[in-house]
Write a protein that holds these residues in place. Structure first.
Motif, short mmCIF file in Angstrom:
data_model
loop_
_atom_site.label_atom_id
_atom_site.label_comp_id
_atom_site.label_asym_id
_atom_site.label_seq_id
_atom_site.Cartn_x
_atom_site.Cartn_y
_atom_site.Cartn_z
N THR A 100 -3.71 -1.17 5.86
CA THR A 100 -4.68 -1.24 4.92
C THR A 100 -5.10 -2.23 3.90
O THR A 100 -4.13 -3.05 3.34
N GLN A 101 -6.22 -2.57 3.16
CA GLN A 101 -6.59 -3.36 2.20
C GLN A 101 -7.12 -2.69 1.09
O GLN A 101 -7.60 -1.42 1.44
N SER A 102 -6.86 -2.88 -0.16
CA SER A 102 -7.41 -2.27 -1.14
C SER A 102 -7.96 -2.84 -2.25
O SER A 102 -7.44 -4.00 -2.56
N LEU A 103 -8.74 -2.12 -3.13
CA LEU A 103 -9.31 -2.58 -4.54
C LEU A 103 -8.88 -1.50 -5.74
O LEU A 103 -9.70 -0.60 -5.31
N PRO A 104 -7.99 -1.96 -6.42
CA PRO A 104 -7.88 -1.04 -7.58
C PRO A 104 -8.81 -0.75 -8.49
O PRO A 104 -9.13 -1.86 -8.83
N PHE B 145 -10.41 -10.78 -2.92
CA PHE B 145 -9.92 -9.82 -3.55
C PHE B 145 -9.34 -8.77 -2.83
O PHE B 145 -8.38 -8.00 -3.35
N TRP B 146 -9.91 -8.52 -1.66
CA TRP B 146 -9.31 -7.40 -0.69
C TRP B 146 -7.69 -7.85 -0.46
O TRP B 146 -6.91 -6.91 -0.19
N LEU B 147 -7.31 -9.25 -0.36
CA LEU B 147 -6.25 -9.36 0.05
C LEU B 147 -5.02 -9.67 -0.82
O LEU B 147 -3.89 -9.72 -0.43
N GLU B 148 -5.53 -9.67 -2.17
CA GLU B 148 -4.43 -10.07 -3.31
C GLU B 148 -3.43 -8.89 -3.76
O GLU B 148 -2.52 -8.99 -4.14
N ASN B 149 -3.95 -7.73 -3.50
CA ASN B 149 -3.08 -6.55 -4.07
C ASN B 149 -2.28 -5.73 -3.03
O ASN B 149 -2.72 -5.38 -2.02
N LYS B 150 -0.81 -6.20 -2.93
CA LYS B 150 -0.08 -5.96 -1.89
C LYS B 150 0.81 -4.76 -2.22
O LYS B 150 1.81 -4.11 -1.27
N GLU B 151 0.56 -4.16 -3.46
CA GLU B 151 1.75 -3.11 -4.02
C GLU B 151 1.59 -2.05 -3.20
O GLU B 151 2.57 -1.62 -2.89
N ARG B 152 0.45 -1.36 -2.80
CA ARG B 152 0.44 -0.19 -2.10
C ARG B 152 1.05 -0.24 -0.88
O ARG B 152 1.71 0.39 -0.24
N ASN B 153 0.70 -1.55 -0.15
CA ASN B 153 1.26 -1.60 1.20
C ASN B 153 2.88 -1.98 1.25
O ASN B 153 3.46 -1.33 2.00
N SER B 154 3.45 -2.55 0.07
CA SER B 154 4.88 -2.39 0.28
C SER B 154 5.62 -1.28 -0.29
O SER B 154 6.70 -1.14 0.35
N LEU B 155 4.93 -0.78 -1.14
CA LEU B 155 5.55 0.59 -1.50
C LEU B 155 5.58 1.75 -0.55
O LEU B 155 6.34 2.55 -0.35
N TYR B 156 4.27 1.73 0.19
CA TYR B 156 3.97 2.69 1.39
C TYR B 156 3.79 2.05 2.59
O TYR B 156 2.61 1.84 2.92
N TRP C 200 -5.66 2.47 -10.70
CA TRP C 200 -4.75 2.78 -9.89
C TRP C 200 -3.55 1.72 -10.26
O TRP C 200 -3.59 0.63 -10.48
N HIS C 201 -2.35 2.28 -10.33
CA HIS C 201 -1.08 1.69 -10.21
C HIS C 201 0.03 2.46 -9.85
O HIS C 201 -0.09 3.64 -9.81
N SER C 202 1.10 2.11 -9.37
CA SER C 202 2.16 2.87 -8.66
C SER C 202 2.72 3.77 -9.80
O SER C 202 3.08 4.86 -9.43
N GLU C 203 2.88 3.63 -10.98
CA GLU C 203 3.31 4.43 -11.93
C GLU C 203 2.60 5.64 -12.17
O GLU C 203 3.29 6.70 -12.51
#
Length: 200
Positions: A60-64, A43-54, A67-70
């Protein structure tokens, strides 16, 4: 609808506020930490949106949660991640925190909620936030797991975060994190949007 302002105007206003980091209050974080430590590693590793945008958050690893970029780009409420929200009982968590935030910041709403994990021997390089939406909110950090070698720096002043405390970061000022310890640093980040504009 968010009224657009020249890029950097709100950032300059917020940077002038007379604090770098300040304590907001205390809460019982034990049940959330217990649940977070049982989360599947995937679960910690599946969301890469924050890493790629910023890229500043590449380590860092994240659990939204909300949260979403919009939400950052267009100043809209963070999107609920139903699985994470329900799995970690965030209805209960936010109900527990609401009176503390209301007393300190005034009437408002939880606008974005994100769990972040910074692994051992990693860092977040110094930077300041810039999206208008990030300037309009009160950015708070609620440490869940730290170690004695984890430091949050704001304008070259180092702060040690104590689990169970709530801290407001002036995110318009240059800030970064160093985790030189042997275990990950886990923080709950909450962006609280007051009804009253505090950057007049």
């Amino acid at each position: 609808m968010l009224k657009r302002v020249p890029q950097g105007k709100l950032q300059r206003k917020k940077a002038q506020l007379p604090f770098r980091m300040r304590e907001v209050g205390a809460w019982n974080h034990a049940s959330l930490l217990h649940s977070v430590l049982k989360i599947e590693e995937s679960f910690w590793l599946e969301n890469k949106e924050r890493n790629s945008l910023y890229p500043i958050h590449f380590s860092t690893q994240s659990l939204p949660i909300l949260w979403h970029s919009e939400s950052l780009e267009n100043h809209v409420l963070g999107k609920k991640n139903e699985r994470n929200y329900d799995l970690l009982s965030f209805d209960f968590i936010l109900q527990q925190l609401e009176p503390l935030y209301f007393d300190f910041f005034g009437k408002g709403s939880f606008f974005r909620v994100l769990l972040t994990r910074l692994p051992s021997q990693q860092k977040i390089l110094p930077h300041f936030d810039y999206h208008d939406s990030l300037m309009r909110v009160r950015r708070t950090h609620l440490p869940l797991q730290v170690n004695s070698q984890t430091f949050f720096s704001v304008e070259n002043e180092e702060f040690f975060h104590e689990p169970g405390k709530i801290y407001e970061l002036n995110n318009a000022k240059i800030h970064g994190v160093t985790n030189s310890g042997s275990k990950a640093r886990i923080n709950l980040i909450i962006d609280y949007l007051p009804e009253e504009n505090y950057l007049r």
